[in-house]
Scaffold this motif. Structure first.
Motif, PDB file in Angstrom:
ATOM      1  N   ALA A  23      11.720  84.608  15.644  1.00  0.00           N
ATOM      2  CA  ALA A  23      10.953  85.478  15.221  1.00  0.00           C
ATOM      3  C   ALA A  23      11.906  86.404  14.133  1.00  0.00           C
ATOM      4  O   ALA A  23      13.126  86.585  14.138  1.00  0.00           O
ATOM      5  CB  ALA A  23      10.913  86.516  16.397  1.00  0.00           C
ATOM      6  N   GLY A  24      11.096  86.707  13.061  1.00  0.00           N
ATOM      7  CA  GLY A  24      11.703  87.436  11.939  1.00  0.00           C
ATOM      8  C   GLY A  24      11.344  86.787  10.511  1.00  0.00           C
ATOM      9  O   GLY A  24      10.140  86.315  10.535  1.00  0.00           O
ATOM     10  N   LYS A  25      12.097  86.437   9.704  1.00  0.00           N
ATOM     11  CA  LYS A  25      11.906  86.021   8.393  1.00  0.00           C
ATOM     12  C   LYS A  25      12.404  84.539   8.632  1.00  0.00           C
ATOM     13  O   LYS A  25      13.749  84.414   8.638  1.00  0.00           O
ATOM     14  CB  LYS A  25      12.389  86.428   7.093  1.00  0.00           C
ATOM     15  N   ALA A  67      20.338  83.416  19.647  1.00  0.00           N
ATOM     16  CA  ALA A  67      21.384  83.830  18.352  1.00  0.00           C
ATOM     17  C   ALA A  67      20.555  84.243  17.372  1.00  0.00           C
ATOM     18  O   ALA A  67      19.307  84.233  17.136  1.00  0.00           O
ATOM     19  CB  ALA A  67      21.895  82.317  17.968  1.00  0.00           C
ATOM     20  N   ILE A  68      21.285  85.100  16.459  1.00  0.00           N
ATOM     21  CA  ILE A  68      20.759  85.623  15.097  1.00  0.00           C
ATOM     22  C   ILE A  68      21.439  84.721  14.228  1.00  0.00           C
ATOM     23  O   ILE A  68      22.645  84.643  13.933  1.00  0.00           O
ATOM     24  CB  ILE A  68      21.120  87.024  15.157  1.00  0.00           C
ATOM     25  N   LYS A  69      20.312  84.290  13.172  1.00  0.00           N
ATOM     26  CA  LYS A  69      20.782  83.303  12.197  1.00  0.00           C
ATOM     27  C   LYS A  69      20.285  84.056  10.661  1.00  0.00           C
ATOM     28  O   LYS A  69      19.216  84.663  10.686  1.00  0.00           O
ATOM     29  CB  LYS A  69      19.890  82.012  12.237  1.00  0.00           C
ATOM     30  N   PHE A  95      16.394  84.324   4.742  1.00  0.00           N
ATOM     31  CA  PHE A  95      15.800  84.377   5.957  1.00  0.00           C
ATOM     32  C   PHE A  95      16.735  85.339   6.891  1.00  0.00           C
ATOM     33  O   PHE A  95      17.989  85.317   6.851  1.00  0.00           O
ATOM     34  CB  PHE A  95      15.540  83.098   6.603  1.00  0.00           C
ATOM     35  N   LEU A  96      16.201  85.878   8.132  1.00  0.00           N
ATOM     36  CA  LEU A  96      16.850  86.432   8.981  1.00  0.00           C
ATOM     37  C   LEU A  96      15.992  86.428  10.255  1.00  0.00           C
ATOM     38  O   LEU A  96      15.011  86.972  10.173  1.00  0.00           O
ATOM     39  CB  LEU A  96      17.238  87.947   8.402  1.00  0.00           C
ATOM     40  N   TYR A  97      16.444  85.758  11.318  1.00  0.00           N
ATOM     41  CA  TYR A  97      15.513  85.775  12.537  1.00  0.00           C
ATOM     42  C   TYR A  97      16.297  85.526  13.739  1.00  0.00           C
ATOM     43  O   TYR A  97      17.639  85.120  13.791  1.00  0.00           O
ATOM     44  CB  TYR A  97      14.599  84.664  12.362  1.00  0.00           C
ATOM     45  N   LEU A 124      25.788  81.426   5.138  1.00  0.00           N
ATOM     46  CA  LEU A 124      24.700  81.186   6.344  1.00  0.00           C
ATOM     47  C   LEU A 124      25.540  81.653   7.660  1.00  0.00           C
ATOM     48  O   LEU A 124      26.276  80.840   8.515  1.00  0.00           O
ATOM     49  CB  LEU A 124      24.293  79.744   6.686  1.00  0.00           C
ATOM     50  N   PRO A 125      25.679  83.100   8.026  1.00  0.00           N
ATOM     51  CA  PRO A 125      26.244  83.556   9.287  1.00  0.00           C
ATOM     52  C   PRO A 125      25.322  83.300  10.438  1.00  0.00           C
ATOM     53  O   PRO A 125      24.166  83.512  10.428  1.00  0.00           O
ATOM     54  CB  PRO A 125      26.192  85.002   8.822  1.00  0.00           C
TER      55      PRO A 125
END
Length: 320
Positions: free
Chosen positions: A107-109, A71-73, A93-95, A61-62
């Motif tokens: 916003a994103g997955k 932040a981008i997670k 996920f990536l959002y 989990l970066p």
């Protein structure tokens, strides 16, 4: 060809400039958490339907923090099916996660989690990932509000057809003492195969004492004519914390889960097979720091032909 070369050079320039700008701060703003887990299950869903999956997983989990508000997670999962000797990997996920005053924006997955019963053990009747936008806020200190809109294509992978449209809204009230909560939600799920589904959810929780909590949730699909409801009543005693070696917990629940009311959830004993009802009980224990063991056993019936069902799940997790 000239356009391709020009585009490639432009892209390289932008990425180079960005990397130069952020390189000196990257290590300070980047963090990485992870979990290694082993899960063994013994599943008897019907008379001649048995399986014994044995799965080893690595979850990374970066997080990259752009500034104080953004932040981008992401989460990446690699898995090994020991029995079948098959391996798989995916980005769950990536959002982009941002805060605007009292609003949180994703916003994103994005992780899709129902919050109506505030149950940390079960994750609610909706718990997966969807591609789209989520907005959440707290109103007047007592009300948590959340709205999601996008595509829930994990269901498409299960049932086929085109993309799955997903829209939802949920609200949860918490009293001033934070002992009582009550929640309500609405979920709209539609594609060519499953048609239109309007699902209403209710939930709540009550802290009986410092050690005991009671949770309840109900879901109803108003457009389905079978397997159209789901409900859960669960009592939870304490709970193991991997940061506190020796901590432990236990739970007992009665669950009834129709697939059209709860398409995907994360309760261990009905993640793989939805149409099931019965008593579910188990416990958690942390034998050492950053380690968690969880056992669950469900005894009941499947909702399709009323055959006796047994599901046992044992999991060991190591966090880093």
């Amino acid at each position: 060809m000239k356009k391709i070369i020009a585009s490639a050079l432009t892209t390289a320039f932008v990425l180079g400039a960005a990397s130069t700008t952020f390189a000196k701060d990257f290590s300070d703003e980047f963090s990485l958490d992870g979990e290694a887990r082993y899960t063994y299950s013994h599943i008897k869903f019907a008379k001649n339907a048995k399986s014994h999956p044995s799965i080893l997983e690595l979850r990374l989990l970066p997080t990259y923090r752009i500034n104080d508000d953004f932040a981008i997670k992401a989460r990446f999962t690699g898995s090994w099916d020991i029995n079948g000797d098959d391996t798989d990997g995916e980005m769950n996920f990536l959002y982009l996660d941002g805060n605007f005053d009292e609003y949180n924006f994703k916003a994103g997955k994005v992780p899709l989690v129902s919050i109506v019963d505030r149950n940390p053990m079960s994750g609610g009747f909706f718990d997966d990932f969807f591609t789209g936008v989520e907005v959440a806020t707290q109103y007047d200190g007592n009300f948590d509000l959340k709205a999601d809109a996008g595509r829930w294509n994990e269901i498409k992978d299960m049932v086929g057809g085109n993309h799955v449209t997903y829209i939802s809204g949920e609200g949860v009230y918490t009293d001033d003492d934070e002992r009582f909560t009550a929640g309500v939600g609405y979920h709209y799920v539609k594609n060519r195969i499953i048609g239109k589904n309007n699902i209403l959810t209710l939930g709540g929780s009550y802290q009986l004492s410092d050690d005991w909590n009671l949770y309840g949730a109900y879901a109803k699909n108003t457009d389905a004519n079978r397997l159209d409801k789901a409900y859960n009543i669960e009592a939870v005693y304490q709970g193991a914390n991997p940061d506190e070696p020796g901590s432990y917990g236990a739970f007992v629940a009665y669950r009834y889960v129709g697939a059209f009311a709860s398409p995907l959830g994360t309760v261990d004993t009905y993640r793989l097979f939805r149409d099931i009802k019965g008593f579910d009980f188990g416990g958690t224990y942390s034998p050492m720091e950053d380690t968690l063991i969880r056992l669950s056993y469900l005894h009941g019936k499947n909702l399709i032909n009323n055959d006796t069902s047994h599901v046992f799940v044992a999991r060991a997790s190591w966090f880093f």
